[in-house]
Design a protein around this motif. Sequence first.
Motif, PDB file in Angstrom:
ATOM      1  N   MET A 108       0.811  -1.184   0.000  1.00 21.99           N
ATOM      2  CA  MET A 108       0.000   0.000   0.000  1.00 21.99           C
ATOM      3  C   MET A 108       0.862   1.258   0.000  1.00 21.99           C
ATOM      4  O   MET A 108       0.422   2.259  -0.508  1.00 21.99           O
ATOM      5  N   LEU A 109       2.021   1.160   0.586  1.00 23.44           N
ATOM      6  CA  LEU A 109       2.903   2.318   0.634  1.00 23.44           C
ATOM      7  C   LEU A 109       3.253   2.790  -0.776  1.00 23.44           C
ATOM      8  O   LEU A 109       3.179   3.978  -1.071  1.00 23.44           O
ATOM      9  N   HIS A 110       3.577   1.835  -1.664  1.00 25.08           N
ATOM     10  CA  HIS A 110       3.916   2.195  -3.039  1.00 25.08           C
ATOM     11  C   HIS A 110       2.711   2.832  -3.734  1.00 25.08           C
ATOM     12  O   HIS A 110       2.858   3.797  -4.481  1.00 25.08           O
ATOM     13  N   ALA A 111       1.537   2.296  -3.477  1.00 30.80           N
ATOM     14  CA  ALA A 111       0.326   2.852  -4.084  1.00 30.80           C
ATOM     15  C   ALA A 111       0.081   4.271  -3.585  1.00 30.80           C
ATOM     16  O   ALA A 111      -0.265   5.159  -4.361  1.00 30.80           O
ATOM     17  N   ALA A 112       0.270   4.477  -2.292  1.00 32.76           N
ATOM     18  CA  ALA A 112       0.074   5.809  -1.719  1.00 32.76           C
ATOM     19  C   ALA A 112       1.082   6.798  -2.299  1.00 32.76           C
ATOM     20  O   ALA A 112       0.736   7.941  -2.611  1.00 32.76           O
ATOM     21  N   GLU A 113       2.318   6.351  -2.469  1.00 34.10           N
ATOM     22  CA  GLU A 113       3.345   7.227  -3.038  1.00 34.10           C
ATOM     23  C   GLU A 113       3.014   7.623  -4.473  1.00 34.10           C
ATOM     24  O   GLU A 113       3.388   8.696  -4.922  1.00 34.10           O
ATOM     25  N   ARG A 114       2.317   6.746  -5.193  1.00 31.20           N
ATOM     26  CA  ARG A 114       1.922   7.040  -6.577  1.00 31.20           C
ATOM     27  C   ARG A 114       0.616   7.821  -6.644  1.00 31.20           C
ATOM     28  O   ARG A 114       0.145   8.165  -7.721  1.00 31.20           O
ATOM     29  N   GLY A 115      -0.012   8.050  -5.492  1.00 31.00           N
ATOM     30  CA  GLY A 115      -1.271   8.798  -5.473  1.00 31.00           C
ATOM     31  C   GLY A 115      -2.483   7.960  -5.822  1.00 31.00           C
ATOM     32  O   GLY A 115      -3.526   8.497  -6.189  1.00 31.00           O
ATOM     33  N   SER A 116      -2.369   6.645  -5.713  1.00 29.43           N
ATOM     34  CA  SER A 116      -3.495   5.759  -6.020  1.00 29.43           C
ATOM     35  C   SER A 116      -4.582   5.892  -4.967  1.00 29.43           C
ATOM     36  O   SER A 116      -4.328   6.292  -3.830  1.00 29.43           O
ATOM     37  N   ASN A 117      -5.793   5.532  -5.326  1.00 31.16           N
ATOM     38  CA  ASN A 117      -6.936   5.574  -4.420  1.00 31.16           C
ATOM     39  C   ASN A 117      -6.868   4.369  -3.484  1.00 31.16           C
ATOM     40  O   ASN A 117      -7.162   3.248  -3.880  1.00 31.16           O
ATOM     41  N   LEU A 118      -6.472   4.599  -2.229  1.00 31.72           N
ATOM     42  CA  LEU A 118      -6.298   3.506  -1.282  1.00 31.72           C
ATOM     43  C   LEU A 118      -7.624   2.846  -0.911  1.00 31.72           C
ATOM     44  O   LEU A 118      -7.663   1.646  -0.634  1.00 31.72           O
ATOM     45  N   GLY A 119      -8.706   3.608  -0.910  1.00 37.66           N
ATOM     46  CA  GLY A 119     -10.018   3.030  -0.632  1.00 37.66           C
ATOM     47  C   GLY A 119     -10.414   2.018  -1.694  1.00 37.66           C
ATOM     48  O   GLY A 119     -10.923   0.939  -1.377  1.00 37.66           O
ATOM     49  N   ASP A 120     -10.165   2.352  -2.948  1.00 38.38           N
ATOM     50  CA  ASP A 120     -10.473   1.447  -4.057  1.00 38.38           C
ATOM     51  C   ASP A 120      -9.615   0.190  -3.986  1.00 38.38           C
ATOM     52  O   ASP A 120     -10.112  -0.923  -4.160  1.00 38.38           O
ATOM     53  N   ILE A 121      -8.344   0.359  -3.703  1.00 40.02           N
ATOM     54  CA  ILE A 121      -7.434  -0.784  -3.602  1.00 40.02           C
ATOM     55  C   ILE A 121      -7.870  -1.699  -2.461  1.00 40.02           C
ATOM     56  O   ILE A 121      -7.911  -2.921  -2.610  1.00 40.02           O
ATOM     57  N   THR A 122      -8.216  -1.108  -1.329  1.00 39.60           N
ATOM     58  CA  THR A 122      -8.656  -1.894  -0.177  1.00 39.60           C
ATOM     59  C   THR A 122      -9.917  -2.675  -0.506  1.00 39.60           C
ATOM     60  O   THR A 122     -10.023  -3.870  -0.194  1.00 39.60           O
ATOM     61  N   ALA A 123     -10.873  -2.032  -1.163  1.00 37.42           N
ATOM     62  CA  ALA A 123     -12.116  -2.707  -1.542  1.00 37.42           C
ATOM     63  C   ALA A 123     -11.830  -3.867  -2.488  1.00 37.42           C
ATOM     64  O   ALA A 123     -12.410  -4.954  -2.339  1.00 37.42           O
ATOM     65  N   GLN A 124     -10.931  -3.664  -3.447  1.00 34.21           N
ATOM     66  CA  GLN A 124     -10.598  -4.734  -4.384  1.00 34.21           C
ATOM     67  C   GLN A 124      -9.892  -5.896  -3.678  1.00 34.21           C
ATOM     68  O   GLN A 124     -10.170  -7.058  -3.961  1.00 34.21           O
ATOM     69  N   LEU A 125      -8.997  -5.574  -2.755  1.00 32.37           N
ATOM     70  CA  LEU A 125      -8.311  -6.633  -2.011  1.00 32.37           C
ATOM     71  C   LEU A 125      -9.281  -7.407  -1.120  1.00 32.37           C
ATOM     72  O   LEU A 125      -9.177  -8.636  -1.010  1.00 32.37           O
ATOM     73  N   LEU A 126     -10.227  -6.731  -0.515  1.00 33.34           N
ATOM     74  CA  LEU A 126     -11.229  -7.422   0.296  1.00 33.34           C
ATOM     75  C   LEU A 126     -12.100  -8.344  -0.551  1.00 33.34           C
ATOM     76  O   LEU A 126     -12.453  -9.445  -0.141  1.00 33.34           O
ATOM     77  N   ARG A 127     -12.429  -7.897  -1.754  1.00 31.59           N
ATOM     78  CA  ARG A 127     -13.209  -8.733  -2.670  1.00 31.59           C
ATOM     79  C   ARG A 127     -12.413  -9.981  -3.053  1.00 31.59           C
ATOM     80  O   ARG A 127     -12.938 -11.097  -3.049  1.00 31.59           O
ATOM     81  N   LEU A 128     -11.126  -9.805  -3.354  1.00 39.53           N
ATOM     82  CA  LEU A 128     -10.279 -10.951  -3.684  1.00 39.53           C
ATOM     83  C   LEU A 128     -10.147 -11.883  -2.488  1.00 39.53           C
ATOM     84  O   LEU A 128     -10.137 -13.114  -2.649  1.00 39.53           O
ATOM     85  N   LEU A 129     -10.063 -11.336  -1.300  1.00 40.14           N
ATOM     86  CA  LEU A 129     -10.003 -12.146  -0.088  1.00 40.14           C
ATOM     87  C   LEU A 129     -11.263 -12.990   0.054  1.00 40.14           C
ATOM     88  O   LEU A 129     -11.182 -14.190   0.347  1.00 40.14           O
ATOM     89  N   ASP A 130     -12.418 -12.400  -0.186  1.00 36.37           N
ATOM     90  CA  ASP A 130     -13.683 -13.147  -0.125  1.00 36.37           C
ATOM     91  C   ASP A 130     -13.725 -14.257  -1.166  1.00 36.37           C
ATOM     92  O   ASP A 130     -14.205 -15.355  -0.901  1.00 36.37           O
ATOM     93  N   TRP A 131     -13.258 -13.970  -2.361  1.00 33.86           N
ATOM     94  CA  TRP A 131     -13.349 -14.931  -3.464  1.00 33.86           C
ATOM     95  C   TRP A 131     -12.339 -16.061  -3.359  1.00 33.86           C
ATOM     96  O   TRP A 131     -12.643 -17.199  -3.687  1.00 33.86           O
ATOM     97  N   TYR A 132     -11.107 -15.749  -2.947  1.00 33.94           N
ATOM     98  CA  TYR A 132     -10.023 -16.735  -3.015  1.00 33.94           C
ATOM     99  C   TYR A 132      -9.546 -17.230  -1.657  1.00 33.94           C
ATOM    100  O   TYR A 132      -8.886 -18.264  -1.588  1.00 33.94           O
ATOM    101  N   GLY A 133      -9.797 -16.495  -0.600  1.00 33.74           N
ATOM    102  CA  GLY A 133      -9.334 -16.878   0.721  1.00 33.74           C
ATOM    103  C   GLY A 133      -7.975 -16.277   1.034  1.00 33.74           C
ATOM    104  O   GLY A 133      -7.234 -15.836   0.148  1.00 33.74           O
ATOM    105  N   ALA A 134      -7.669 -16.266   2.332  1.00 32.02           N
ATOM    106  CA  ALA A 134      -6.465 -15.597   2.824  1.00 32.02           C
ATOM    107  C   ALA A 134      -5.180 -16.243   2.305  1.00 32.02           C
ATOM    108  O   ALA A 134      -4.246 -15.551   1.909  1.00 32.02           O
ATOM    109  N   ALA A 135      -5.119 -17.568   2.307  1.00 27.37           N
ATOM    110  CA  ALA A 135      -3.883 -18.251   1.913  1.00 27.37           C
ATOM    111  C   ALA A 135      -3.542 -17.976   0.448  1.00 27.37           C
ATOM    112  O   ALA A 135      -2.385 -17.684   0.117  1.00 27.37           O
TER     113      ALA A 135
END
Length: 74
Positions: A1-28
């Motif tokens: 996330m640090l690299h994304a923040a340094e590039r000015g990316s939308n951290l809320g969007d990234i977090t939402a996408q990662l949570l969706r991937l977590l739901d779909w694929y699982g933590a491992a």
Amino acid sequence: MLHAAERGSNLGDITAQLLRLLDWYGAAELQAAIEETLASGAAPHQNLGRLTLERRRAAGGATPPIAIKLPEHG
């Protein structure tokens, strides 16, 4: 996330996408995909993580995840 923040990316969007991937694929699987993406030397980006997950899923012969929206209980 640090690299994304340094590039000015939308951290809320990234977090939402990662949570969706977590739901779909699982933590491992998500952890393995993130580690694989970072080890490849590619610039970290949520789409690379998603692509890595899809490649790993296909290589394992698993079917694609399907999002199911259930009605909220009231």
